[in-house]
Design a protein around this motif. Sequence first.
Motif, PDB file in Angstrom:
ATOM      1  N   LYS A 113       0.832  -1.202   0.000  1.00 21.41           N
ATOM      2  CA  LYS A 113       0.000   0.000   0.000  1.00 21.41           C
ATOM      3  C   LYS A 113       0.869   1.256   0.000  1.00 21.41           C
ATOM      4  O   LYS A 113       1.935   1.299   0.609  1.00 21.41           O
ATOM      5  CB  LYS A 113      -0.920   0.011   1.217  1.00 21.41           C
ATOM      6  N   ASN A 115       1.896   4.823   1.168  1.00 23.81           N
ATOM      7  CA  ASN A 115       1.729   5.480   2.466  1.00 23.81           C
ATOM      8  C   ASN A 115       1.644   6.997   2.362  1.00 23.81           C
ATOM      9  O   ASN A 115       1.604   7.570   1.271  1.00 23.81           O
ATOM     10  CB  ASN A 115       2.856   5.066   3.419  1.00 23.81           C
ATOM     11  N   THR A 138      -1.543   4.867  -8.542  1.00 23.06           N
ATOM     12  CA  THR A 138      -0.843   3.635  -8.188  1.00 23.06           C
ATOM     13  C   THR A 138      -1.551   2.417  -8.754  1.00 23.06           C
ATOM     14  O   THR A 138      -2.760   2.452  -9.035  1.00 23.06           O
ATOM     15  CB  THR A 138      -0.732   3.493  -6.652  1.00 23.06           C
ATOM     16  N   SER A 140      -1.655  -0.099  -6.890  1.00 24.77           N
ATOM     17  CA  SER A 140      -1.994  -0.745  -5.629  1.00 24.77           C
ATOM     18  C   SER A 140      -3.124   0.035  -4.938  1.00 24.77           C
ATOM     19  O   SER A 140      -4.015   0.552  -5.596  1.00 24.77           O
ATOM     20  CB  SER A 140      -0.749  -0.826  -4.732  1.00 24.77           C
ATOM     21  N   TYR A 141      -3.052   0.136  -3.630  1.00 23.22           N
ATOM     22  CA  TYR A 141      -4.050   0.878  -2.851  1.00 23.22           C
ATOM     23  C   TYR A 141      -3.335   1.796  -1.868  1.00 23.22           C
ATOM     24  O   TYR A 141      -2.103   1.757  -1.746  1.00 23.22           O
ATOM     25  CB  TYR A 141      -4.991  -0.085  -2.116  1.00 23.22           C
ATOM     26  N   PHE A 142      -4.079   2.628  -1.156  1.00 28.02           N
ATOM     27  CA  PHE A 142      -3.514   3.599  -0.229  1.00 28.02           C
ATOM     28  C   PHE A 142      -3.829   3.216   1.217  1.00 28.02           C
ATOM     29  O   PHE A 142      -4.873   2.618   1.503  1.00 28.02           O
ATOM     30  CB  PHE A 142      -4.076   5.000  -0.514  1.00 28.02           C
ATOM     31  N   THR A 143      -2.921   3.592   2.114  1.00 26.40           N
ATOM     32  CA  THR A 143      -3.182   3.380   3.528  1.00 26.40           C
ATOM     33  C   THR A 143      -4.254   4.368   3.993  1.00 26.40           C
ATOM     34  O   THR A 143      -4.505   5.384   3.326  1.00 26.40           O
ATOM     35  CB  THR A 143      -1.917   3.586   4.377  1.00 26.40           C
ATOM     36  N   ASP A 159      -6.424   4.694  -7.196  1.00 23.94           N
ATOM     37  CA  ASP A 159      -5.914   3.418  -6.742  1.00 23.94           C
ATOM     38  C   ASP A 159      -6.038   2.388  -7.864  1.00 23.94           C
ATOM     39  O   ASP A 159      -6.336   2.738  -9.013  1.00 23.94           O
ATOM     40  CB  ASP A 159      -6.628   2.954  -5.471  1.00 23.94           C
TER      41      ASP A 159
END
Length: 234
Positions: A113, A115, A138, A140-143, A159
């Motif tokens: 993730k 950050n 990204t 991916s994903y975010f925190t 995301d």
Amino acid sequence: MSSNDVSSIITSSFLKGILMGVKILWPLWFLIFATVLIKILFHLWELRRLSKSGIKEIDQMDGLTFEKYLQSLFRNLGYRVERTAYIGDYGADLIVSKDGIRTVIQAKRYSGKVNIKAIQEVVASKAKYHCTEAMVVTNSYFTKPAIELAKANGVKLWDRDKLVNALLSIKKDTGLNDEINEIVVSEEQLADMDDNNVCAICGKRVTEKVKQYCLSNPQRFGGKVYCYEHQKNK
């Protein structure tokens, strides 16, 4: 009454009980079956959707190739795109403009993730590049802290899900796949020009720019070359 008669009565009562239970509970069993079937069909649809988007190929890219991928993507989305210098970019990878709005973008090709640091960097780079908007993209994903900070600072977050949607929205009508294949091939050709263009940890080939970036920072990398993923640990 004989024992056989008793057994027959018990067996008959047992079968009637089962039939009555099935009759009463069949809607529940149908609902369970339908739910499982829907989940299976959705999973298959999602796998097909991801395969069409090309996100799996993105997951294998290094950071620089991902930036070039996004350059082609945003151009096909109708933006005018500028790339920043790979070294000393102040947390900005792309500058995109559309409808009079200038946006700074930080690209994060991550396996984990993203950050809060990415949000801080792109916010700081807005003024540097005279932009009114900021975005982090990204695969991916975010925190949760990153999402909260982005919301507080008006930073747009793309995301994995939003990136896939954007890819699918243009792939039917553009030659994005061909453009990306050319990008990947050119990066590999650059890497093949020098046997030293390999990561000191995993042996993965890197581009000439990545190599020069590592060599120009001897205090951080000790004169060795590292791929984008292993640079983060240095």
